[in-house]
Design an enzyme around this catalytic site. Sequence first.
Site: not given
Ligand code: HMG
Ligand code: MG
Length: 310
Positions: A14-15, A213, A215, A246, A255
């Site tokens: 994932r990450d 966690h 990086h 990220c 990571n």
């Molecule tokens: P948004 O644009 O604000 O959402 O995104 P929305 O509700 O307005 O929806 C927009 C579109 O996304 C729509 O589709 C929804 O149906 C769809 P369209 O009508 O345009 O075709 N949608 C989805 N599709 C699939 N799965 C869903 C979903 N929700 C809405 N769950 C949203 C909000 C959260 C969806 C978006 O910002 C997003 O997907 N972000 C993902 C970010 C991400 O994965 N980042 C990396 C992980 S975090 C990280 O790495 C940190 C961590 O490792 C810890 C650390 O390192 O500290 C965990």
């Molecule tokens: Mg991370």
Amino acid sequence: MAKQRVTIVEMGLRDGLQNETVTLTPSVRLELIQKLVNSGIRRIEIGAFVSPKWVPQMAGSGELVRSALRLQKEKRISRNIEFSALVPNEKGMIMAMETGIREIAVFASASESFSKKNINCNIDESFARFEPVIALAIKNKIKIRGYLSACFGCPFEGKISEAKVVKLARRLRDLGCYEISIGDTIGVATPNQVESLFKKIKKVVPAKKIAAHFHDTRGQALANILAAYYLGVRTFDASVGGLGGCPYAPGAAGNVSTEDVVYMFQGMGVETGISLDHLVAMNPWLTEKIQHPLATKAGRVGKLIPSGRI
Ligand code: HMG
Ligand code: MG
């Protein structure tokens, strides 16, 4: 004295993969899972139910979870392996539940700007989005992990206050997260900062419910893990090969590598349950799939310097 033990939560699928330029198909990802399981890894974050427009590398997470759970049913993967997946909102939770997964992870940020860039909403709004997710998880007896990112610094805001991190960690605890992963998303922390922050977090979340966690952007991750270990933390997130970063944190490296963490704990006589030799043997396969040399050090040196002989 009983042997000390740590748990590594594997982040590579994932990450790791979310920030690689190549997108691996669900079937190659399944092969990676089998190799990780064969190495002794017991907890794997398998993917993310996020928008494929935001993170295309995580597309196919549903198919992947279904395949992995099918292999468990057929006893080709042990039932002891715990899979989890990121879920940002109710839509993601419904998709996750359709696969039959037994653990999900919600993710919040300690920085308003990072939250906005990562999930398109502020911190309070992100907690509001978690509410239906948590309600569904509790109703269906699905375990909930919580992440807090940018705990030591944010690429857009700089330093983050310890008090804010502690308050948000407590908020995740109160939601019902059984474990809270404290993230140094952009790899800025040093061990003294880890000690200071984790001591404060421990006042609201017991050490056994904290995961670290880190990086490895600035090469501090192992030192930071050690600082957390000496404070009683026993769960560490790591990514095979040191994959990843990220997509919404410019300049972030992957990571800490699982191989490097296993090597360190093995040398300290701390049990991980993971075979470094198995991880090392995966390195050429993974390098070929990812199409660039991996960041891991212990995984790259491999058998050239067997750990038992130095
Ligand atoms: P948004 O644009 O604000 O959402 O995104 P929305 O509700 O307005 O929806 C927009 C579109 O996304 C729509 O589709 C929804 O149906 C769809 P369209 O009508 O345009 O075709 N949608 C989805 N599709 C699939 N799965 C869903 C979903 N929700 C809405 N769950 C949203 C909000 C959260 C969806 C978006 O910002 C997003 O997907 N972000 C993902 C970010 C991400 O994965 N980042 C990396 C992980 S975090 C990280 O790495 C940190 C961590 O490792 C810890 C650390 O390192 O500290 C965990
Ligand atoms: Mg991370």
